[in-house]
Scaffold this motif. Structure first.
Motif, PDB file in Angstrom:
ATOM      1  N   ILE A 124       4.745  -3.649   1.076  1.00 27.06           N
ATOM      2  CA  ILE A 124       3.330  -3.553   1.416  1.00 27.06           C
ATOM      3  C   ILE A 124       2.929  -4.917   1.951  1.00 27.06           C
ATOM      4  O   ILE A 124       3.069  -5.924   1.254  1.00 27.06           O
ATOM      5  N   CYS A 146       0.129  -7.344   2.663  1.00 28.54           N
ATOM      6  CA  CYS A 146      -1.223  -7.528   2.154  1.00 28.54           C
ATOM      7  C   CYS A 146      -1.775  -8.798   2.782  1.00 28.54           C
ATOM      8  O   CYS A 146      -1.313  -9.900   2.465  1.00 28.54           O
ATOM      9  N   ARG A 186       4.997   0.136  11.745  1.00 28.01           N
ATOM     10  CA  ARG A 186       5.172   1.587  11.774  1.00 28.01           C
ATOM     11  C   ARG A 186       6.647   1.955  11.850  1.00 28.01           C
ATOM     12  O   ARG A 186       7.108   2.852  11.131  1.00 28.01           O
ATOM     13  N   GLY A 196       8.196   1.644   8.544  1.00 28.43           N
ATOM     14  CA  GLY A 196       7.506   2.361   7.474  1.00 28.43           C
ATOM     15  C   GLY A 196       6.837   1.442   6.466  1.00 28.43           C
ATOM     16  O   GLY A 196       6.777   1.754   5.277  1.00 28.43           O
ATOM     17  N   ARG A 222       3.759  -0.258   4.751  1.00 26.42           N
ATOM     18  CA  ARG A 222       2.333  -0.021   4.504  1.00 26.42           C
ATOM     19  C   ARG A 222       1.561  -1.322   4.654  1.00 26.42           C
ATOM     20  O   ARG A 222       2.096  -2.400   4.419  1.00 26.42           O
ATOM     21  N   LEU A 265      -2.043  -3.266   3.480  1.00 28.60           N
ATOM     22  CA  LEU A 265      -3.194  -3.328   2.588  1.00 28.60           C
ATOM     23  C   LEU A 265      -4.038  -4.516   3.030  1.00 28.60           C
ATOM     24  O   LEU A 265      -3.762  -5.656   2.669  1.00 28.60           O
ATOM     25  N   CYS A 289      -1.981   2.445  -3.179  1.00 26.19           N
ATOM     26  CA  CYS A 289      -0.979   1.974  -2.222  1.00 26.19           C
ATOM     27  C   CYS A 289       0.366   1.742  -2.910  1.00 26.19           C
ATOM     28  O   CYS A 289       1.408   2.128  -2.405  1.00 26.19           O
ATOM     29  N   GLU A 349       1.898   5.197  -3.988  1.00 28.15           N
ATOM     30  CA  GLU A 349       2.451   5.928  -2.838  1.00 28.15           C
ATOM     31  C   GLU A 349       3.721   5.271  -2.325  1.00 28.15           C
ATOM     32  O   GLU A 349       4.670   5.960  -1.945  1.00 28.15           O
ATOM     33  N   SER A 350       3.756   3.954  -2.319  1.00 34.61           N
ATOM     34  CA  SER A 350       4.950   3.235  -1.846  1.00 34.61           C
ATOM     35  C   SER A 350       6.136   3.474  -2.775  1.00 34.61           C
ATOM     36  O   SER A 350       7.268   3.643  -2.327  1.00 34.61           O
ATOM     37  N   ARG A 376       7.680   6.900  -2.251  1.00 33.53           N
ATOM     38  CA  ARG A 376       8.493   7.012  -1.021  1.00 33.53           C
ATOM     39  C   ARG A 376       9.845   6.341  -1.163  1.00 33.53           C
ATOM     40  O   ARG A 376      10.737   6.565  -0.362  1.00 33.53           O
TER      41      ARG A 376
END
Length: 124
Positions: free
Chosen positions: A80, A82, A97, A100, A102, A104, A116, A119-120, A123
């Motif tokens: 993530i 951040c 993208r 993949g 994410r 924040l 977040c 969900e991470s 996955r």
């Protein structure tokens, strides 16, 4: 236990993030220097990495992110990004993208952080 690495050179933010994540029951690994973070992440292999892209130098976080995606041992660890550097995030949108990753954006609220992270981890 799920271990989350936080890479950020802002000590106050790093301490706050560690406390908030530990309150949720996760173990944290707090790294203050982007230049040494890759070796630590490669050795310890956390379940998730929360990475600020603006570290000691403007490109340090992006370099670290690239190393993480290229290294066989770390490429499957969810990341993530951040950051409050919205222009940088937009400029690297395609790369984020493609891998993949994410995003924040700062500032954020705790519920958004937890969502977040949840969900991470799902996955992974």
């Amino acid at each position: 236990m799920t271990r989350i690495a936080i890479v950020n050179d802002d000590t106050v933010f790093l301490d706050m993030m560690g406390a908030v994540l530990r309150d949720r029951g996760w173990e944290t690994m707090e790294l203050r220097e982007g230049h040494t973070a890759f070796a630590a992440l490669k050795d310890d292999l956390p379940d998730l990495i929360i990475l600020d892209i603006r570290l000691e130098e403007p490109e340090t976080g992006w370099t670290l992110l690239e190393l993480l995606t290229l290294e066989r041992r770390t490429r499957s660890i969810p990341v993530i990004v951040c950051s409050a550097a919205l222009l940088d995030l937009r400029a690297h949108e395609d790369m984020l993208r493609r891998y993949g990753i994410r995003v924040l954006p700062k500032p954020f609220d705790i519920d958004t952080l937890y969502q977040c992270v949840d969900e991470s981890l799902l996955r992974a």
